[in-house]
Design an enzyme around this catalytic site. Structure first.
Site, PDB file in Angstrom:
ATOM      1  N   ALA A  12      -9.522   5.283   5.006  1.00  0.00           N
ATOM      2  CA  ALA A  12      -9.443   6.417   5.934  1.00  0.00           C
ATOM      3  C   ALA A  12     -10.746   7.203   6.006  1.00  0.00           C
ATOM      4  O   ALA A  12     -11.418   7.411   4.996  1.00  0.00           O
ATOM      5  CB  ALA A  12      -8.324   7.389   5.572  1.00  0.00           C
ATOM      6  N   GLY A  13     -11.075   7.611   7.209  1.00  0.00           N
ATOM      7  CA  GLY A  13     -12.207   8.500   7.414  1.00  0.00           C
ATOM      8  C   GLY A  13     -13.434   7.858   8.028  1.00  0.00           C
ATOM      9  O   GLY A  13     -14.269   8.544   8.606  1.00  0.00           O
TER      10      GLY A  13
ATOM     11  N   ASN B  59      -8.591   1.791  10.478  1.00  0.00           N
ATOM     12  CA  ASN B  59      -7.774   1.488  11.647  1.00  0.00           C
ATOM     13  C   ASN B  59      -8.373   2.124  12.906  1.00  0.00           C
ATOM     14  O   ASN B  59      -8.870   1.456  13.808  1.00  0.00           O
ATOM     15  CB  ASN B  59      -6.339   1.964  11.419  1.00  0.00           C
ATOM     16  CG  ASN B  59      -5.346   1.457  12.470  1.00  0.00           C
ATOM     17  OD1 ASN B  59      -4.176   1.256  12.184  1.00  0.00           O
ATOM     18  ND2 ASN B  59      -5.771   1.237  13.707  1.00  0.00           N
ATOM     19  N   THR B  60      -8.379   3.465  12.929  1.00  0.00           N
ATOM     20  CA  THR B  60      -8.759   4.174  14.150  1.00  0.00           C
ATOM     21  C   THR B  60     -10.190   3.885  14.588  1.00  0.00           C
ATOM     22  O   THR B  60     -10.462   3.813  15.794  1.00  0.00           O
ATOM     23  CB  THR B  60      -8.558   5.685  13.939  1.00  0.00           C
ATOM     24  OG1 THR B  60      -7.294   5.894  13.319  1.00  0.00           O
ATOM     25  CG2 THR B  60      -8.587   6.431  15.256  1.00  0.00           C
TER      26      THR B  60
ATOM     27  N   GLY C 107      -7.647   9.011  10.424  1.00  0.00           N
ATOM     28  CA  GLY C 107      -7.831   9.097  11.876  1.00  0.00           C
ATOM     29  C   GLY C 107      -8.891  10.088  12.322  1.00  0.00           C
ATOM     30  O   GLY C 107      -9.088  10.267  13.517  1.00  0.00           O
TER      31      GLY C 107
ATOM     32  N   LYS D  78       0.855  -1.190   0.000  1.00  0.00           N
ATOM     33  CA  LYS D  78       0.000   0.000   0.000  1.00  0.00           C
ATOM     34  C   LYS D  78       0.890   1.238   0.000  1.00  0.00           C
ATOM     35  O   LYS D  78       1.707   1.422   0.904  1.00  0.00           O
ATOM     36  CB  LYS D  78      -0.910   0.005   1.228  1.00  0.00           C
ATOM     37  CG  LYS D  78      -1.686   1.317   1.366  1.00  0.00           C
ATOM     38  CD  LYS D  78      -2.442   1.445   2.673  1.00  0.00           C
ATOM     39  CE  LYS D  78      -2.748   2.907   2.940  1.00  0.00           C
ATOM     40  NZ  LYS D  78      -3.466   3.128   4.201  1.00  0.00           N
TER      41      LYS D  78
END
Lengths: 272, 66
Positions: free
Chosen positions: A202-203, A224-225, A176, A115
């Site tokens: 993301a987001g 992830n977050t 994040g 990635k």
């Protein structure tokens, strides 16, 4: 007929059909990819990966801790034989740094699926698309299979695909941030035009936002977050699994049309 | 002689091979990639790589990340 299909109607059997996706010749059943950062520890990370039902996890490349060799190692918890490790270039702000990182990743892991992300500044972590496109070209030439984190710009998405990216991964919102899919129109435009898998990366902050990404027709979601910083990461991991499945099914099923006014669900005829 | 390992000064004997250095520092070298003066040294080359004074080495591996 699949195992366990006995006694089901044809329609129900149809729903049990394999709905896998393929990137760079590798086929996966799970459309959810999770990161391995920000967890309390690697054990919690491993439990989240299990609950999320993922087959791919992103990993970072960092210096070996030589001063304290007793530090836990990711590989002891998240088994690279069970999960496909997707090395990222998080923290790289130039094409050159990203190339260096991924060349090391290929040497460390022995595989070429990676990635790429090249960031612009610490505040937004927004992708620098000029550097990203340059790095994509070099990596493709060197034989890497490059999944690319990018802006939600349909023009750049096409440029990346033309440069040989094996997956396009537009942000839903800054890394994040948990702000959800800020630009669904662009995500849809990218999905419609792409000939390679598109994953929102993301987001996403909560399950409904993962479902929205899938309802827009994305092939998958990377996060992830949203899981790692949930109060109960394991439960959120499971929620994300269900959300991705639900969103995917809703996309395949095709949503009803939007109407301006009510339309009763019970027949009007035969009213007493 | 002095080498620089992950940014830190490190004293080694002249004639030390990369394999010797690694085995003294890393319990399990699987999954470790090494750069010497910005060039990757493949595992198959560790044995015959004899370190030189002032070498800049990076030992990296996979860690948790998003």
């Amino acid at each position: 007929m699949l195992a366990g299909d006995e006694g089901l109607t044809e329609a129900a059997k149809d729903l049990n059909q394999d709905d896998s996706w393929t990137v760079a010749g590798r086929t996966f059943k799970s459309r959810l990819i999770i990161g391995t950062g920000k967890y309390r520890d690697y054990a919690q990370n491993a439990a989240a990966a299990e609950a999320a039902g993922v087959e791919i996890v992103t990993v970072a490349v960092r210096r070996v801790n030589l001063s304290d060799p007793s530090q836990p190692r990711l590989t002891d918890y998240v088994d690279p034989k069970r999960y496909t490790y997707l090395p990222n270039t998080a923290g790289c702000f130039t094409a050159e740094d990203a190339l260096r990182t991924l060349r090391l990743a290929r040497e460390a892991g022995g595989w070429s699926l990676v990635k790429l992300e090249v960031l612009s500044d610490q505040k937004t972590l927004y992708p620098d698309m000029i550097e990203t496109l340059e790095a994509t070209k070099v990596l493709v030439k060197e034989g890497f299979d490059v999944m690319v984190y990018c802006t939600d710009d349909p023009v750049f998405a096409r440029r990346l695909e033309d440069a040989g990216a094996c997956a396009i991964m537009p942000l839903g919102a800054p890394i994040g941030s948990g702000l959800g899919i800020q630009n669904p129109v662009n995500i849809r435009l990218i999905v419609e035009a792409a000939r390679v898998p598109v994953l929102v990366d993301a987001g996403v902050g909560t399950a409904s936002e993962a479902a929205i990404a899938m309802e827009l027709g994305c092939d998958g979601v990377l996060m992830n977050t949203a899981i790692a910083e949930a109060k109960d990461p394991i439960r959120m991991a499971r929620a994300m699994k269900h959300a991705v499945l639900a969103g995917r099914d809703a996309y395949l099923a095709g949503r009803m049309g939007r109407k301006r006014y009510a339309d009763p669900s019970s027949p009007l005829a035969g009213l007493i | 002689m002095i080498i620089y390992l992950n940014g830190e000064e490190h004293q080694i004997e002249a004639g030390t091979s990369l394999t010797t250095l690694v085995s003294g520092l890393v319990a399990d070298p699987r999954g470790v990639a090494i750069e010497r003066n910005r060039m990757i040294v493949m595992k198959s080359q560790w044995d015959q790589t004899i370190l030189a004074d002032g070498d800049q080495l990076e030992f990296v591996q996979f860690v948790g990340g998003g």
